[in-house]
Design an enzyme around this catalytic site. Sequence first.
Site, PDB file in Angstrom:
ATOM      1  CE1 TYR A 170     -21.372  19.903  34.620  1.00 43.47           C
ATOM      2  CE2 TYR A 170     -22.069  19.053  36.754  1.00 43.47           C
ATOM      3  CZ  TYR A 170     -21.904  20.109  35.876  1.00 43.47           C
ATOM      4  OH  TYR A 170     -22.258  21.384  36.261  1.00 43.47           O
ATOM      5  CB  SER A 196     -20.528  22.278  39.614  1.00 47.28           C
ATOM      6  OG  SER A 196     -21.508  21.376  40.079  1.00 47.28           O
TER       7      SER A 196
HETATM    8  N1  LIG Z   1     -28.068  24.298  37.046  1.00 50.95           N
HETATM    9  C1  LIG Z   1     -27.325  23.667  37.943  1.00 50.95           C
HETATM   10  O1  LIG Z   1     -27.833  22.856  38.734  1.00 50.95           O
HETATM   11  C2  LIG Z   1     -25.850  23.964  38.022  1.00 50.95           C
HETATM   12  C3  LIG Z   1     -25.172  23.560  39.180  1.00 50.95           C
HETATM   13  C4  LIG Z   1     -23.824  23.806  39.295  1.00 50.95           C
HETATM   14  C5  LIG Z   1     -23.147  24.436  38.273  1.00 50.95           C
HETATM   15  N2  LIG Z   1     -23.814  24.808  37.145  1.00 50.95           N
HETATM   16  C6  LIG Z   1     -23.024  25.463  36.092  1.00 50.95           C
HETATM   17  O2  LIG Z   1     -23.552  26.748  35.843  1.00 50.95           O
HETATM   18  C7  LIG Z   1     -23.223  27.141  34.501  1.00 50.95           C
HETATM   19  C8  LIG Z   1     -24.489  27.682  33.826  1.00 50.95           C
HETATM   20  O3  LIG Z   1     -25.446  26.649  33.752  1.00 50.95           O
HETATM   21  P1  LIG Z   1     -27.020  26.891  33.905  1.00 50.95           P
HETATM   22  O4  LIG Z   1     -27.474  26.074  35.023  1.00 50.95           O
HETATM   23  O5  LIG Z   1     -27.334  28.325  33.880  1.00 50.95           O
HETATM   24  O6  LIG Z   1     -27.513  26.134  32.569  1.00 50.95           O
HETATM   25  P2  LIG Z   1     -28.310  26.612  31.262  1.00 50.95           P
HETATM   26  O7  LIG Z   1     -29.545  27.336  31.661  1.00 50.95           O
HETATM   27  O8  LIG Z   1     -28.438  25.402  30.414  1.00 50.95           O
HETATM   28  O9  LIG Z   1     -27.298  27.647  30.587  1.00 50.95           O
HETATM   29  C9  LIG Z   1     -26.114  27.225  29.957  1.00 50.95           C
HETATM   30  C10 LIG Z   1     -25.530  28.384  29.165  1.00 50.95           C
HETATM   31  O10 LIG Z   1     -24.293  27.954  28.576  1.00 50.95           O
HETATM   32  C11 LIG Z   1     -24.278  28.307  27.197  1.00 50.95           C
HETATM   33  N3  LIG Z   1     -23.514  27.325  26.426  1.00 50.95           N
HETATM   34  C12 LIG Z   1     -23.641  25.968  26.471  1.00 50.95           C
HETATM   35  N4  LIG Z   1     -22.815  25.401  25.572  1.00 50.95           N
HETATM   36  C13 LIG Z   1     -22.144  26.414  24.962  1.00 50.95           C
HETATM   37  C14 LIG Z   1     -21.174  26.465  23.946  1.00 50.95           C
HETATM   38  N5  LIG Z   1     -20.697  25.348  23.359  1.00 50.95           N
HETATM   39  N6  LIG Z   1     -20.708  27.679  23.538  1.00 50.95           N
HETATM   40  C15 LIG Z   1     -21.187  28.815  24.089  1.00 50.95           C
HETATM   41  N7  LIG Z   1     -22.111  28.829  25.084  1.00 50.95           N
HETATM   42  C16 LIG Z   1     -22.599  27.630  25.496  1.00 50.95           C
HETATM   43  C17 LIG Z   1     -25.760  28.302  26.783  1.00 50.95           C
HETATM   44  O11 LIG Z   1     -25.952  29.222  25.720  1.00 50.95           O
HETATM   45  P3  LIG Z   1     -26.259  28.834  24.180  1.00 50.95           P
HETATM   46  O12 LIG Z   1     -26.944  27.499  24.187  1.00 50.95           O
HETATM   47  O13 LIG Z   1     -27.095  29.967  23.673  1.00 50.95           O
HETATM   48  O14 LIG Z   1     -24.905  28.812  23.554  1.00 50.95           O
HETATM   49  C18 LIG Z   1     -26.443  28.836  28.038  1.00 50.95           C
HETATM   50  O15 LIG Z   1     -26.475  30.252  28.015  1.00 50.95           O
HETATM   51  C19 LIG Z   1     -22.629  25.911  33.831  1.00 50.95           C
HETATM   52  O16 LIG Z   1     -21.221  26.022  33.822  1.00 50.95           O
HETATM   53  C20 LIG Z   1     -23.066  24.768  34.751  1.00 50.95           C
HETATM   54  O17 LIG Z   1     -22.190  23.677  34.683  1.00 50.95           O
HETATM   55  C21 LIG Z   1     -25.153  24.592  37.001  1.00 50.95           C
END
Ligand SMILES: NC(=O)c1ccc[n+]([C@@H]2O[C@H](COP(=O)([O-])OP(=O)(O)OC[C@H]3O[C@@H](n4cnc5c(N)ncnc54)[C@H](OP(=O)(O)O)[C@@H]3O)[C@@H](O)[C@H]2O)c1
Length: 250
Positions: free
Chosen positions: A152, A139
């Site tokens: 975070y 991130s």
């Molecule tokens: N959105 C942003 O602004 C942003 C920015 C920078 C980085 N990121 C990073 O991108 C990655 C994906 O995030 P996203 O934005 O796509 O968010 P999201 O839509 O909330 O997706 C998160 C995913 O992680 C899975 N997950 C969460 N906790 C888990 C656990 N304990 N065990 C297994 N799976 C788990 C969830 O699946 P289940 O709930 O089905 O398990 C879901 O598929 C993350 O690492 C996040 O930190 C996001």
Amino acid sequence: MSNKTALITGATSGIGRATAHEFAKHGINLILCGRRQERLDTIEKALEKQTKVHTLNFDVRDKTAVFDAIQSLPKDFKQIDILINNAGNAHGLDPIQEGDLDDWDAMMDINVKGLLYVSKAVIPQMTKRQTGQIINIGSSAGKEVYPNGNVYCASKHAVVAVTEGMRIDLNPYGIKVTAINPGLVETEFSKVRFKGDAKADTVYKGYKALQPEDIAEVIYFAVSRPAHVNIADVLMFCTAQASSTIVNKN
Ligand SMILES: NC(=O)c1ccc[n+]([C@@H]2O[C@H](COP(=O)([O-])OP(=O)(O)OC[C@H]3O[C@@H](n4cnc5c(N)ncnc54)[C@H](OP(=O)(O)O)[C@@H]3O)[C@@H](O)[C@H]2O)c1
């Protein structure tokens, strides 16, 4: 790419789900992981016309479940060429003195330790074959600390450090290691961070945030480079964002 297999964690939503769709377009076989089986089933159904799909339901925090799930893969999916360590979230946005211990545990256990467990279960077959690619979704919070981002940001700084460590240690084995570090991406991320609070709806208002498909395209670019090219580290923002704290909103 059609003879390759990718394991994607966090494939039920956001960046992981978009990456599954992008990879399917290119015929990459998919192992899709997450805790919400219903969603895994829906995505499998949507993509199985394009490629082979297998789903694994486990919580990345549960060491035994991680190893059992990867051990359980059927013959056709046993060889993992590409690992996308994407599962993760922010939990809360509070000053350090008000932080919630459960939120801290969730972020360190999922974003850092979960990524390590999954990697530990997959890396031995890559070192054995002397090939493979690992993409860790970090991130911009791993590059820069912002107010109330404390734990975070620490978890994502750890992802950047682990990625660099992997690249160094796996260098003799010809394994590519990549960090993709997005800024604001419009996913379920804010719903999780603010636990369904109305605040979550305001995060992506007044500007055009990155979409999960934007990240998925860059991930596919990284995995489709020739054998001698490794995209080591990518920082991605939407045009309206200049840093963690500077966003040009209407
Ligand atoms: N959105 C942003 O602004 C942003 C920015 C920078 C980085 N990121 C990073 O991108 C990655 C994906 O995030 P996203 O934005 O796509 O968010 P999201 O839509 O909330 O997706 C998160 C995913 O992680 C899975 N997950 C969460 N906790 C888990 C656990 N304990 N065990 C297994 N799976 C788990 C969830 O699946 P289940 O709930 O089905 O398990 C879901 O598929 C993350 O690492 C996040 O930190 C996001």
